[in-house]
Structures are given as structure tokens and as C-alpha cells.
Design a protein around this motif. Structure first.
Motif, short mmCIF file in Angstrom:
data_model
loop_
_atom_site.label_atom_id
_atom_site.label_comp_id
_atom_site.label_asym_id
_atom_site.label_seq_id
_atom_site.Cartn_x
_atom_site.Cartn_y
_atom_site.Cartn_z
N ILE A 41 0.92 -1.17 -0.10
CA ILE A 41 0.06 0.04 0.18
C ILE A 41 0.93 1.30 0.08
N ALA A 42 1.92 1.15 0.96
CA ALA A 42 2.90 2.11 0.73
C ALA A 42 3.34 2.67 -0.55
N LYS A 43 3.84 1.54 -1.23
CA LYS A 43 4.44 1.70 -2.72
C LYS A 43 3.26 2.13 -3.49
N ILE A 44 2.18 1.46 -3.41
CA ILE A 44 1.15 2.31 -4.48
C ILE A 44 0.70 3.78 -4.18
N ASN A 45 0.85 4.16 -3.01
CA ASN A 45 0.70 5.45 -2.70
C ASN A 45 1.87 6.40 -2.96
N ASN A 46 3.09 5.80 -3.05
CA ASN A 46 4.15 6.91 -3.46
C ASN A 46 4.77 6.65 -4.55
N SER A 47 3.91 5.71 -5.83
CA SER A 47 4.59 5.59 -7.09
C SER A 47 3.42 5.96 -8.02
N PRO A 48 3.86 6.38 -9.15
CA PRO A 48 2.93 6.68 -10.44
C PRO A 48 2.40 5.25 -10.61
N LYS A 62 -8.81 -10.40 -6.60
CA LYS A 62 -9.27 -11.16 -5.27
C LYS A 62 -9.05 -12.62 -5.41
N GLU A 63 -9.17 -13.25 -6.60
CA GLU A 63 -8.92 -14.63 -6.70
C GLU A 63 -7.54 -14.88 -6.65
N GLY A 64 -6.55 -13.85 -6.90
CA GLY A 64 -5.32 -14.00 -6.75
C GLY A 64 -4.73 -13.81 -5.24
N GLY A 65 -5.67 -13.59 -4.24
CA GLY A 65 -5.25 -13.68 -2.87
C GLY A 65 -4.87 -12.08 -2.43
N ILE A 66 -4.89 -11.04 -3.26
CA ILE A 66 -4.67 -9.79 -2.80
C ILE A 66 -5.49 -9.27 -1.92
N PRO A 67 -4.80 -8.77 -0.73
CA PRO A 67 -6.03 -8.27 0.27
C PRO A 67 -6.90 -7.09 0.07
N SER A 68 -7.99 -7.14 0.39
CA SER A 68 -8.77 -6.00 -0.09
C SER A 68 -8.32 -4.58 0.43
N LYS A 69 -7.45 -4.43 1.20
CA LYS A 69 -6.95 -2.92 1.67
C LYS A 69 -6.18 -2.53 0.43
N VAL A 70 -5.40 -3.55 -0.12
CA VAL A 70 -4.38 -3.26 -1.18
C VAL A 70 -5.19 -2.96 -2.47
N ILE A 71 -6.38 -3.71 -2.56
CA ILE A 71 -7.27 -3.54 -3.90
C ILE A 71 -7.75 -1.99 -3.78
N ALA A 72 -8.26 -1.80 -2.64
CA ALA A 72 -8.92 -0.44 -2.17
C ALA A 72 -7.73 0.83 -2.56
N ALA A 73 -6.46 0.51 -2.05
CA ALA A 73 -5.33 1.60 -2.52
C ALA A 73 -5.21 1.89 -3.99
#
Length: 261
Positions: A41-48, A62-73
Motif C-alpha cells: 500500500i505504501a508503494k502504491i501511494n508513493n509511486s505513479p 481477489k482470486e489471486g489473494g490480493i488483500p482488500s486493503k491493497v485493492i482499495a488503495a
């Protein structure tokens, strides 16, 4: 403290992703490398980044197991701000925005009219600082892109106000400016008052350059002069209704220079 230090090193030192935009596949790869959701999430928020957040893409995440908080970011960082204004191609091939200006001064040549006992017209002029615009355009790149915000209205203090209130390039006119090297300014005639010719205010129709307008959809238009513009100083001027607001600055001028090849 240890987790924060790891995040810091990850964001600023990981060479694999430091020079490119993140996308869905990059997030999936990061997750497969066992980085925790806080770091991702930190990488998503600080990178283009440019993320596909359609329903099928979200299902795959979701099927790949990515956490909901990461998807929200990813969703939060996929919303791009509305692009509004006039854009052009610079001589180096970059796309730049023309920032709006206000006329820096106005003048009426009362002296000329007085010396000719009112026979000569009493003309009014409006001026811009500097005898040349900082927005330089090659003769072969005389296509402008207008972007309008079709969903919002803006306060008058916003420099993009005109493009949130207007709905068409027809609210603007393209005119040629005269340039005075000695006085280091540019300008246009805004009125004429004479004993025999009568009075008129505003931009003379003869000074307005006819343009072709192509509607590209979603508030985007491509504009070009019907005839190629010769080297010199020009501007688009907003002609729509302006708000009645004593704090509003009439930044209605979008200036540019056509430079020789």
C-alpha cells in the motif's frame, strides 16, 4: 520502527519498480514476493500507477489473494484528476498547458482624437506584459486541445473556472496581438469611439481568426485555425459571461507565439 524502515527502503531503493508505473501485474508480483500489505500500500501511494479496476480485473485480484486493503488503495490511486484548459505541443514535442492571464493594463488614445478635433477615432487598447509569449509553438504544430469539465462547477477563485463553466470552444475567440518591442508589451484594440464612426466596444470581428473545431467526445476538442497562422503573437480570449464577484480576477487570456521554423 523496524517496519517503517523497511517501507522506506522498499519505496526508495527497489530498482525493479523505481523507473516505471505500477499496474495490476506489478501489484500481483509484489504480493507473490511476500511483501506485506502495509508495504505494498505504501508503494502504491508513493509511486505513479495505472490500474485496471474494472469488475473482471477486481475479481482476478481477489482470486489471486490480493488483500482488500491493497485493492482499495489501487482503486483510490486510479482516479485521475479532470484535465481542463488549453494544451499545445512545445518545440521539443512535449504537451504543455497554457495558463490563463489577465490584461495588465488598458489605454485610450484621447490625445489623437483631441488633436484632430474628434475626426480621428478614439481607440481603446488592452495590454499584456512582455512583447512575446512564453508559450512557443512551431508553424507545423498549430493544433490545440481544449478540455472541459463536464461534471463539475468550480469556485471563481479556481484558475480553471472558465473550463468548468464553459461547454464549448465557441465561448473563446482566437485573435492576433500586436507586439511592441520598444515598450515590451503586446495588445489588442478593444473599442473605437468617434464623432462620425460611432462607438463600439469589444473585439472587432475583423480581428477574430476563424477556427475549425473537432469534437473528440468526453469534453475534449481539437482546435486549429482555418488558415495556418503566420509567425507572431496570438491568444484565445474568453467571450462568455463572467461571474459577478469583486474578488474575481478576469484571467481570460490564453496567449502563445508562433515561431518560424
Amino acid at each position: 520502527m523496524k517496519v517503517s524502515f523497511i517501507i522506506f527502503l522498499f519505496i526508495f531503493s527497489l530498482p525493479i519498480f523505481s523507473q516505471e508505473k505500477l499496474d495490476n501485474d506489478a501489484v500481483i508480483e509484489l504480493y507473490s514476493m511476500d511483501f506485506g500489505e502495509e508495504i505494498i500500500i505504501a508503494k502504491i501511494n508513493n509511486s505513479p500507477g495505472k490500474y485496471n479496476t474494472s469488475i473482471p480485473a477486481l475479481k482476478k485480484l481477489k482470486e489471486g489473494g490480493i488483500p482488500s486493503k491493497v485493492i482499495a488503495a489501487m482503486i483510490n490511486n486510479s482516479i485521475e484528476p479532470v484535465k481542463t484548459g488549453i494544451f499545445y505541443k512545445t518545440p521539443t514535442g512535449e504537451v504543455e498547458k497554457i495558463e490563463p492571464l489577465a490584461f495588465s493594463g488598458r489605454r485610450t488614445n484621447h490625445l489623437t482624437a483631441a488633436m484632430t478635433y474628434g475626426i480621428a477615432a478614439n481607440n481603446s487598447y488592452a495590454y499584456l506584459r512582455n512583447n512575446s509569449s512564453s508559450n512557443k509553438i512551431k508553424k507545423l504544430d498549430q493544433i490545440f486541445e481544449f478540455y472541459f469539465d463536464e461534471t463539475q462547477r468550480s469556485e471563481t477563485s479556481n484558475p480553471n473556472y472558465l473550463f468548468m463553466d464553459a461547454r464549448s470552444p465557441r465561448d473563446f475567440v482566437l485573435v492576433k496581438l500586436f507586439s511592441n518591442d520598444r515598450k515590451n508589451h503586446r495588445g489588442i484594440k478593444t473599442g473605437e469611439h468617434g464623432s462620425f464612426s460611432g462607438s463600439q466596444t469589444g473585439i472587432d470581428s475583423e480581428d477574430i481568426i476563424e477556427v475549425a473545431v473537432s469534437d473528440e467526445g468526453n469534453g475534449k476538442y481539437r482546435i486549429r485555425s482555418m488558415k495556418p497562422l503566420k509567425p507572431g503573437e496570438y491568444c484565445f480570449i474568453y467571450q462568455g459571461a463572467l461571474p459577478v464577484d469583486r474578488n474575481y480576477v478576469a484571467r481570460t487570456i490564453y496567449d502563445f507565439s508562433i515561431i518560424p521554423e
